[in-house]
Scaffold this motif. Structure first.
Motif, PDB file in Angstrom:
ATOM      1  N   ILE A  62       0.839  -1.206   0.000  1.00  9.16           N
ATOM      2  CA  ILE A  62       0.000   0.000   0.000  1.00  9.16           C
ATOM      3  C   ILE A  62       0.871   1.252   0.000  1.00  9.16           C
ATOM      4  CG2 ILE A  62      -1.636   1.349   1.393  1.00  9.16           C
ATOM      5  CD1 ILE A  62      -2.865  -1.415   2.236  1.00  9.16           C
ATOM      6  N   ALA A  63       1.907   1.262   0.824  1.00  5.64           N
ATOM      7  CA  ALA A  63       2.805   2.433   0.893  1.00  5.64           C
ATOM      8  C   ALA A  63       3.525   2.666  -0.426  1.00  5.64           C
ATOM      9  CB  ALA A  63       3.813   2.256   2.020  1.00  5.64           C
ATOM     10  N   LYS A  82       2.533   1.678  -3.425  1.00  6.29           N
ATOM     11  CA  LYS A  82       1.535   2.101  -4.420  1.00  6.29           C
ATOM     12  C   LYS A  82       1.215   3.592  -4.273  1.00  6.29           C
ATOM     13  CE  LYS A  82       0.046  -1.134  -7.196  1.00  6.29           C
ATOM     14  NZ  LYS A  82       0.280  -1.046  -8.623  1.00  6.29           N
ATOM     15  N   ARG A  83       1.008   4.025  -3.036  1.00  6.89           N
ATOM     16  CA  ARG A  83       0.717   5.451  -2.772  1.00  6.89           C
ATOM     17  C   ARG A  83       1.851   6.350  -3.233  1.00  6.89           C
ATOM     18  NH1 ARG A  83      -1.550   4.868   3.195  1.00  6.89           N
ATOM     19  NH2 ARG A  83      -3.628   4.111   2.672  1.00  6.89           N
ATOM     20  N   SER A  84       3.061   5.900  -3.038  1.00  9.68           N
ATOM     21  CA  SER A  84       4.219   6.732  -3.384  1.00  9.68           C
ATOM     22  C   SER A  84       4.628   6.589  -4.855  1.00  9.68           C
ATOM     23  CB  SER A  84       5.401   6.357  -2.497  1.00  9.68           C
ATOM     24  OG  SER A  84       5.828   5.037  -2.803  1.00  9.68           O
ATOM     25  N   SER A  85       3.926   5.747  -5.593  1.00 11.27           N
ATOM     26  CA  SER A  85       4.213   5.489  -7.003  1.00 11.27           C
ATOM     27  C   SER A  85       5.582   4.859  -7.219  1.00 11.27           C
ATOM     28  CB  SER A  85       4.103   6.763  -7.837  1.00 11.27           C
ATOM     29  OG  SER A  85       2.810   7.305  -7.744  1.00 11.27           O
TER      30      SER A  85
END
Length: 181
Positions: A171-172, A174-177
């Motif tokens: 998740i982290a 993915k959020r940070s690309s």
């Protein structure tokens, strides 16, 4: 597109590096030590999937084969791979592939992730045990009692840890690309 290739290469390298760091750390309990390699493989396939997870593991394995002390007990070289426990190292390729495919196909569902990891580990155990029986010229019963049964509880725990940690890290990233597509 170019950015995705850089992300992919970087993530594969980072996960291979983690295998090199944690792989040599082991707890000797008999013929085969408790290794942390499969913990990192579980985490790698959770984050990267089957193909990129296999690539990461193959990089790690290649580093070990050429002699870097990245295998359990800080060993390396082709002799380790060709020896009685080398089949488990080779079997980890199947572990990464099977687990990764299940993770991808089920969108990292917690239950299916666990099932995929159990299935991949069972196939790796099978491959490694057959290899051990041939190399050590022992019975299947002996191989199972020394190389499989003592590790099942630890491997189940590693799977739970990898899924819990993998979910948070996935998740982290993915959020940070930072995670490649």
């Amino acid at each position: 597109m170019r950015n995705e290739s850089v992300k992919t290469m970087t993530m594969c390298a980072i996960m291979a590096a983690l295998m090199c760091i944690f792989g040599p750390m082991s707890i000797p309990i008999g013929v085969v030590p408790i290794s942390f390699t499969n913990l990192v493989i579980y985490l790698t396939v959770y984050l990267l999937g089957a193909k990129k997870g296999c690539i990461s593991y193959l990089i790690y394995m290649l580093l070990g084969v050429v002699g870097l002390p990245v295998f359990s007990g800080y060993t390396g070289g082709i002799a380790k791979l060709a020896g009685p426990t080398g089949g488990y190292l080779v079997g980890f390729i199947l572990l990464a592939l099977i687990s990764g495919i299940v993770l991808e196909k089920t969108n990292r569902n917690i239950v299916w992730s666990f099932v995929g990891m159990v299935a991949g580990t069972a196939i790796a155990y099978l491959f490694g045990t057959v290899w051990f029986v041939i190399q050590a010229q022992c019975t299947v019963g002996y191989a199972l009692s020394e190389c499989v049964m003592p590790f099942i509880p630890f491997d189940l725990l590693k799977m739970v840890i990898a899924i819990a940690l993998g979910k948070v890290v996935f998740i982290a990233l993915k959020r940070s690309s930072l995670l490649p597509a």
